[in-house]
Design a protein around this motif. Structure first.
Motif, PDB file in Angstrom:
ATOM      1  N   SER A 169      -9.793  -3.862  -4.205  1.00  0.00           N
ATOM      2  CA  SER A 169      -9.675  -2.423  -3.565  1.00  0.00           C
ATOM      3  C   SER A 169     -10.616  -1.416  -3.834  1.00  0.00           C
ATOM      4  N   GLY A 170     -11.078  -1.890  -5.113  1.00  0.00           N
ATOM      5  CA  GLY A 170     -12.167  -0.704  -5.567  1.00  0.00           C
ATOM      6  C   GLY A 170     -11.444   0.435  -6.425  1.00  0.00           C
ATOM      7  N   GLU A 171     -10.132   0.227  -6.473  1.00  0.00           N
ATOM      8  CA  GLU A 171      -9.312   1.246  -7.149  1.00  0.00           C
ATOM      9  C   GLU A 171      -9.617   1.259  -8.777  1.00  0.00           C
ATOM     10  N   ASN A 180      -0.133  -6.613   3.093  1.00  0.00           N
ATOM     11  CA  ASN A 180      -0.488  -6.813   1.819  1.00  0.00           C
ATOM     12  C   ASN A 180      -1.172  -5.724   1.374  1.00  0.00           C
ATOM     13  N   ILE A 181      -2.123  -5.075   1.951  1.00  0.00           N
ATOM     14  CA  ILE A 181      -2.646  -3.835   1.396  1.00  0.00           C
ATOM     15  C   ILE A 181      -1.699  -2.767   1.081  1.00  0.00           C
ATOM     16  N   VAL A 182      -0.517  -2.584   1.996  1.00  0.00           N
ATOM     17  CA  VAL A 182       0.288  -1.430   1.675  1.00  0.00           C
ATOM     18  C   VAL A 182       0.898  -1.913   0.432  1.00  0.00           C
ATOM     19  N   SER A 183       1.262  -3.133   0.107  1.00  0.00           N
ATOM     20  CA  SER A 183       2.134  -3.533  -1.027  1.00  0.00           C
ATOM     21  C   SER A 183       1.401  -3.460  -2.291  1.00  0.00           C
ATOM     22  N   VAL A 184      -0.283  -3.594  -2.239  1.00  0.00           N
ATOM     23  CA  VAL A 184      -1.355  -3.304  -3.340  1.00  0.00           C
ATOM     24  C   VAL A 184      -1.392  -1.757  -3.582  1.00  0.00           C
ATOM     25  N   MET A 185      -1.194  -0.906  -2.384  1.00  0.00           N
ATOM     26  CA  MET A 185      -1.147   0.575  -2.827  1.00  0.00           C
ATOM     27  C   MET A 185       0.232   0.990  -3.534  1.00  0.00           C
TER      28      MET A 185
END
Ligand SMILES: Cc1cc2nc3c(=O)[nH]c(=O)nc-3n(C[C@H](O)[C@H](O)[C@H](O)COP(=O)(O)OP(=O)(O)OC[C@H]3O[C@@H](n4cnc5c(N)ncnc54)[C@H](O)[C@@H]3O)c2cc1C
Length: 254
Positions: A147-149, A221-226
């Motif tokens: 994600s680059g977070e 998956n992206i929502v769960s990573v956020m």
């Protein structure tokens, strides 16, 4: 010239440094926070704060710092929106780093930290009976490979550093680089490992799947990573288990 003695000097008032300074002050230490820039200072950044980052803000967040609230994710194929997922729960926000970082510094000051800006630290001499850990860098040390977070990890590593410094000063045990590095490793590296795998598997293919059912799964998956600090494990491991059980079935001829 005015001179003071501090228990802790934190160099750099980005999210890592100001969090480390605030937590150390909350633990009863006398803390100096310095930054080479004049605050508020600009910082090149997407300014995205995930839900898990917001959960770290023990002082909450002033509405004036919030630029936009995020309730959904869109997957682009380069030309149009291929897939999108909206949810009712807040997924994160965007901020201007100049105001967000100033807000974190103000929280630190309110907790008793002495802050000096426009002060570049040129050299740190190793002194006997001192503890020191590097908790910052320009652009951060800990970055999620997919994600680059980085802000979440900067703040979390700041918390860890402050806890370890406070513990080390109490027990008079120095140096503590190793303890800090080991805790950060334990806290982040498994997630980064799975994030890297996810990135290698899907990073370049994200836009290709816009508008397909696979794209929709990627958005889940992206929502769960956020939202969740350890989401990648849950995303990768079921695939592995699924694959292994398929392999076993094939071998046993089922
Ligand atoms: C293009 C880009 C986009 C990004 N977008 C996002 C995003 O959307 N969301 C996200 O979570 N992360 C993002 N990141 C990552 C994020 O910016 C970093 O992870 C985060 O800023 C790291 O915080 P930090 O406190 O470690 O360092 P910094 O924020 O870099 O702070 C370091 C501070 O130390 C000071 N300093 C340095 N040297 C000295 C010295 N010698 N003396 C005194 N002061 C000093 C600097 O002035 C600076 O204020 C992005 C990164 C880049 C490059």
């Amino acid at each position: 010239m005015h001179s003071s003695t501090y228990d802790v000097v934190v160099v750099g008032a980005g999210p890592a440094g100001s969090t480390a300074a605030r937590v150390a002050a909350e633990k009863g230490l006398k803390v100096l926070l310095v930054d080479k820039s004049k605050f508020p200072r600009e910082k090149v950044c997407g300014g995205y704060l995930s839900y898990k980052t917001l959960a770290l803000l023990s002082h909450g967040l002033s509405e004036s710092v919030i630029e936009q609230k995020i309730y959904g994710v869109k997957l682009y194929d380069g030309q149009y929106i291929g897939s999108k997922k909206m949810i009712s729960q807040l997924l994160g926000i965007t901020v201007q780093r100049s105001s967000f970082d100033t807000f974190l510094v103000q929280n630190a000051i309110q907790s008793g930290v002495h802050f000096i800006d426009s002060c570049r630290i040129l050299q740190v001499e190793n002194m006997k009976d001192t503890a020191g850990v590097k908790v910052y860098s320009e652009n951060g040390i800990f970055i999620d490979p997919f994600s680059g977070e980085g802000i979440y990890y900067a703040m979390k590593s700041g918390e860890i550093a402050a806890e370890e410094v406070a513990e080390s000063l109490k027990n008079k045990e120095y140096p503590l680089h190793m303890v800090y590095a080991q805790r950060c490793k334990r806290e982040f590296y498994v997630d980064f490992y799975y994030s890297l795998i996810y990135s290698l598997m899907n990073g370049r293919k994200l836009s290709v799947h816009a508008g397909t059912s696979k794209g929709q799964k990627m958005l889940d998956n992206i929502v769960s990573v956020m939202q969740h600090p350890h989401a990648y494990r849950g995303i990768i491991l079921p695939r592995r288990i699924h694959k292994d059980s398929g392999k076993r079935k094939a071998e046993s001829g089922e």
